[in-house]
Design an enzyme around this catalytic site. Structure first.
Site, PDB file in Angstrom:
ATOM      1  CE  LYS A  24      -2.625   2.641   3.455  1.00 59.86           C
ATOM      2  NZ  LYS A  24      -1.520   3.400   4.051  1.00 59.86           N
ATOM      3  CG  ASN A  25       2.404   2.855   3.560  1.00 62.65           C
ATOM      4  OD1 ASN A  25       1.211   3.070   3.377  1.00 62.65           O
ATOM      5  ND2 ASN A  25       2.950   2.802   4.755  1.00 62.65           N
ATOM      6  CB  CYS A 118      -5.655   6.826  10.246  1.00 62.19           C
ATOM      7  SG  CYS A 118      -6.247   5.308   9.508  1.00 62.19           S
ATOM      8  N   PRO A 124       0.622  17.536  10.277  1.00 61.21           N
ATOM      9  CG  PRO A 124       2.327  18.778  11.289  1.00 61.21           C
ATOM     10  CD  PRO A 124       1.555  17.507  11.413  1.00 61.21           C
ATOM     11  CG  ASP A 126       5.478  21.504   9.252  1.00 59.12           C
ATOM     12  OD1 ASP A 126       4.833  20.434   9.245  1.00 59.12           O
ATOM     13  OD2 ASP A 126       6.471  21.690   9.980  1.00 59.12           O
ATOM     14  CG  LEU A 127       8.418  18.653   7.883  1.00 58.48           C
ATOM     15  CD1 LEU A 127       8.681  17.252   8.424  1.00 58.48           C
ATOM     16  CD2 LEU A 127       9.646  19.547   8.151  1.00 58.48           C
ATOM     17  CG  ASP A 306       2.337   2.089   9.299  1.00 57.40           C
ATOM     18  OD1 ASP A 306       1.890   3.009  10.005  1.00 57.40           O
ATOM     19  OD2 ASP A 306       2.524   2.204   8.074  1.00 57.40           O
ATOM     20  CB  ILE A 328       6.270   8.186  14.235  1.00 57.34           C
ATOM     21  CG1 ILE A 328       7.734   7.710  14.222  1.00 57.34           C
ATOM     22  CG2 ILE A 328       5.868   8.777  12.873  1.00 57.34           C
ATOM     23  CD1 ILE A 328       8.081   6.679  13.226  1.00 57.34           C
ATOM     24  NE  ARG A 398      -7.635   4.722   4.912  1.00 58.31           N
ATOM     25  CZ  ARG A 398      -6.901   5.665   5.450  1.00 58.31           C
ATOM     26  NH1 ARG A 398      -7.176   6.106   6.644  1.00 58.31           N
ATOM     27  NH2 ARG A 398      -5.880   6.173   4.792  1.00 58.31           N
TER      28      ARG A 398
HETATM   29  C1  UD1 Z   1       3.743   7.416   5.893  1.00 57.71           C
HETATM   30  C2  UD1 Z   1       2.932   6.148   5.735  1.00 57.71           C
HETATM   31  C3  UD1 Z   1       2.379   5.715   7.074  1.00 57.71           C
HETATM   32  C4  UD1 Z   1       3.495   5.579   8.071  1.00 57.71           C
HETATM   33  C5  UD1 Z   1       4.338   6.829   8.114  1.00 57.71           C
HETATM   34  C6  UD1 Z   1       5.570   6.718   9.012  1.00 57.71           C
HETATM   35  C7  UD1 Z   1       2.004   6.240   3.491  1.00 57.71           C
HETATM   36  C8  UD1 Z   1       0.787   6.425   2.655  1.00 57.71           C
HETATM   37  N1  UD1 Z   1       1.826   6.400   4.821  1.00 57.71           N
HETATM   38  O1  UD1 Z   1       2.876   8.432   6.369  1.00 57.71           O
HETATM   39  O2  UD1 Z   1       1.732   4.471   6.909  1.00 57.71           O
HETATM   40  O3  UD1 Z   1       2.926   5.370   9.350  1.00 57.71           O
HETATM   41  O4  UD1 Z   1       4.797   7.165   6.801  1.00 57.71           O
HETATM   42  O5  UD1 Z   1       6.351   5.625   8.629  1.00 57.71           O
HETATM   43  O6  UD1 Z   1       3.080   5.940   3.020  1.00 57.71           O
HETATM   44  N2  UD1 Z   1       5.171  15.554   9.929  1.00 57.71           N
HETATM   45  C9  UD1 Z   1       5.235  16.912  10.185  1.00 57.71           C
HETATM   46  N3  UD1 Z   1       5.158  17.771   9.129  1.00 57.71           N
HETATM   47  C10 UD1 Z   1       5.039  17.341   7.842  1.00 57.71           C
HETATM   48  C11 UD1 Z   1       4.992  15.951   7.584  1.00 57.71           C
HETATM   49  C12 UD1 Z   1       5.057  15.075   8.656  1.00 57.71           C
HETATM   50  O7  UD1 Z   1       5.334  17.332  11.331  1.00 57.71           O
HETATM   51  O8  UD1 Z   1       4.979  18.168   6.929  1.00 57.71           O
HETATM   52  C13 UD1 Z   1       5.212  14.614  11.065  1.00 57.71           C
HETATM   53  C14 UD1 Z   1       3.903  13.804  11.174  1.00 57.71           C
HETATM   54  O9  UD1 Z   1       2.911  14.531  11.851  1.00 57.71           O
HETATM   55  C15 UD1 Z   1       4.367  12.595  11.930  1.00 57.71           C
HETATM   56  C16 UD1 Z   1       5.794  12.377  11.388  1.00 57.71           C
HETATM   57  O10 UD1 Z   1       6.194  13.631  10.838  1.00 57.71           O
HETATM   58  O11 UD1 Z   1       4.405  12.872  13.293  1.00 57.71           O
HETATM   59  C17 UD1 Z   1       5.906  11.283  10.349  1.00 57.71           C
HETATM   60  O12 UD1 Z   1       5.125  11.599   9.226  1.00 57.71           O
HETATM   61  P1  UD1 Z   1       5.482  11.115   7.743  1.00 57.71           P
HETATM   62  O13 UD1 Z   1       6.796  10.401   7.768  1.00 57.71           O
HETATM   63  O14 UD1 Z   1       5.301  12.270   6.842  1.00 57.71           O
HETATM   64  O15 UD1 Z   1       4.352  10.041   7.495  1.00 57.71           O
HETATM   65  P2  UD1 Z   1       3.318   9.969   6.293  1.00 57.71           P
HETATM   66  O16 UD1 Z   1       4.010  10.218   5.009  1.00 57.71           O
HETATM   67  O17 UD1 Z   1       2.103  10.768   6.651  1.00 57.71           O
END
Ligand code: UD1
Length: 420
Positions: A24-25, A118, A124, A126-127, A306, A328, A398
């Site tokens: 999926k990811n 979920c 957020p 922002d990154l 996960d 995380i 999902r």
């Molecule tokens: C992806 C995976 C998800 C997995 C996660 C971490 C998919 C579709 N989903 O989610 O299954 O649990 O990686 O391995 O591939 N964050 C910020 N700002 C940002 C982006 C992220 O603060 O702009 C924070 C998030 O709130 C979270 C952490 O960074 O606390 C990790 O997020 P991220 O690695 O971006 O996970 P996803 O890409 O959402």
């Protein structure tokens, strides 16, 4: 009201051999990345899950023609004409945010709502925005993600945190951006490697050292390609954990080449025997699992967030006291209250839980809080005595094609039932 739930008669060991669905990811960014170029891409072993269905609808909304036959999907991106993604659909899945990078690459503009997904944390963007801004993208408005990429160019991007999604968005925007992009502090998850592999097949110039540095030299166009998805490492991990928890002897026929090193080591520490061959992996578990004194989630190669919830289900029935820390997502312990209904002794203390293992959980009526929490409840139900009934199973769908079918093949006694 008509409801669907999973009913499990627990207490049976799991035995047998299983082939795991595509990842999926990995497939969500790969499907989205098809937008970057004209022609027809063919993706095989595409998992039949609702997040894929939503992603395909979003591609259609952008003007793609999509054909799906079983697990094969053809995406014709010749007529991509709309850079506005409809809110209603997009807000259902977190990965809709990847349309930002892909549409900017293709159309030099994008407009989409803030992503959904979920409720496991604030999540957020922002990154994502900071990285795309470095690539010359200008954001307009505050309530949604409307972006102008007419000045798109290569740039240096450094991530203070290795966000998976933000790394993917940067790659998607950079492959067609003039000049060189150098990403440091990038996420190292296997799904990022898979996205880079697919884009390279299409003619992108990407070097990913797998250690957090990705160098991309922008090209003027991408060609279509054929790609076959690898096995989903989280689904694999879920079934290995379930086998270790319920006892038995389970073989994964198409074990993902990498991505589960630490979870395998942790399973060994719980007392399971692991036999790994080139393409397969077998878990044999006879006695009740042992507790893990301390385990914390971390970006790859750390323990995947996960698999944290399924691990809680295993540790709830392990001998001794375990501590699990989630680093995380701040809201990933919502399954704890449901596991407690099944007799688990788990206490939440901020970002960690203390689990006092019980010899046996008891079947109960519980609700799925989120995708992986649902997988944890299925695992707990397989180990518990008596009947477990799990509601809100749409969350599980999902990410898992058919968790009941899979676990039934391994001797589990569980079905999707319908009722009032
Ligand atoms: C992806 C995976 C998800 C997995 C996660 C971490 C998919 C579709 N989903 O989610 O299954 O649990 O990686 O391995 O591939 N964050 C910020 N700002 C940002 C982006 C992220 O603060 O702009 C924070 C998030 O709130 C979270 C952490 O960074 O606390 C990790 O997020 P991220 O690695 O971006 O996970 P996803 O890409 O959402």
């Amino acid at each position: 009201m008509h409801v669907r739930y999973i009913e499990i008669a627990g207490g049976k060991p799991l035995r047998g051999r299983i082939t795991i669905q595509g990842s999926k990811n990995a497939v969500l960014p790969i499907l989205t990345s098809c937008l970057l170029g004209e022609g027809i891409c063919q993706i095989d072993n595409c998992p039949r899950i609702s997040d894929v269905t939503v992603t395909l609808r979003l591609l259609e909304a952008a003007g793609c023609k999509v054909i799906q036959e079983g697990r094969t999907v053809w995406i014709d991106t010749s007529d991509v004409c709309r850079s506005r993604i409809p809110s209603e659909e997009a807000s259902h899945i977190r990965s809709s945010v990847l349309f930002l990078g892909a549409l900017i690459g293709r159309c030099r503009q994008a407009s989409l709502p803030m992503p959904g997904g979920c409720a496991i944390g604030i999540r957020p963007v922002d990154l994502h925005m900071k990285a795309l801004t470095a690539l010359g993208v200008r954001f307009e408005g505050e309530d949604d993600l409307t972006a102008d990429g007419n000045m798109l160019h290569g740039a240096d991007i450094h991530f203070s945190y290795p966000s998976v999604g933000a790394t993917e968005n940067s790659i998607l925007a950079a492959v067609l951006a003039p000049g060189r992009t150098r990403i440091t502090g990038a996420a190292r998850e296997p799904e990022i490697m898979e996205l880079c592999r697919f884009l390279r097949l299409r003619g992108a110039d990407i070097r990913n050292d797998g250690q957090g540095t990705i160098v991309i030299d922008g090209v003027s166009s991408l060609k279509p390609a054929y790609y076959r998805m690898q096995a989903d490492r989280i689904v694999t991990g879920t079934y290995l954990i379930a086998a270790a928890a319920a006892g038995g002897d389970v073989q994964i026929a198409n074990f993902p080449t990498y991505g589960l090193e630490l979870p395998l080591q942790i399973l060994k520490e719980t007392g399971a025997r692991i036999e790994q061959k080139e393409e397969s992996c077998r878990v044999i578990s006879s006695q009740s699992p042992k507790a893990i004194p301390y385990l914390e989630t971390a970006p790859y190669p750390g323990f995947p967030t996960d698999l944290q919830s399924p691990m809680l289900a295993l540790l709830a029935g392990a001998e001794g006291v375990s501590c699990v820390r989630e680093t995380i997502f701040e809201n990933r312990f919502r399954v704890v209250s449901e596991l407690r209904k099944m007799g688990a002794d788990i206490e939440v203390q901020g970002d960690r839980v203390i689990i006092k293992g019980k010899e046996k959980l008891t079947g109960s009526q519980v609700d799925t809080p989120d995708l992986r929490g649902g997988a944890a409840l299925v695992t707990a139900g397989l180990c518990a005595s008596g009947l477990t009934r799990i509601g809100q199973i749409e969350y599980i769908e999902r990410g898992y094609e058919d968790i009941c079918r899979d676990l039934r093949m391994l001797g589990g006694d569980l079905v999707v039932a319908e009722g009032q």
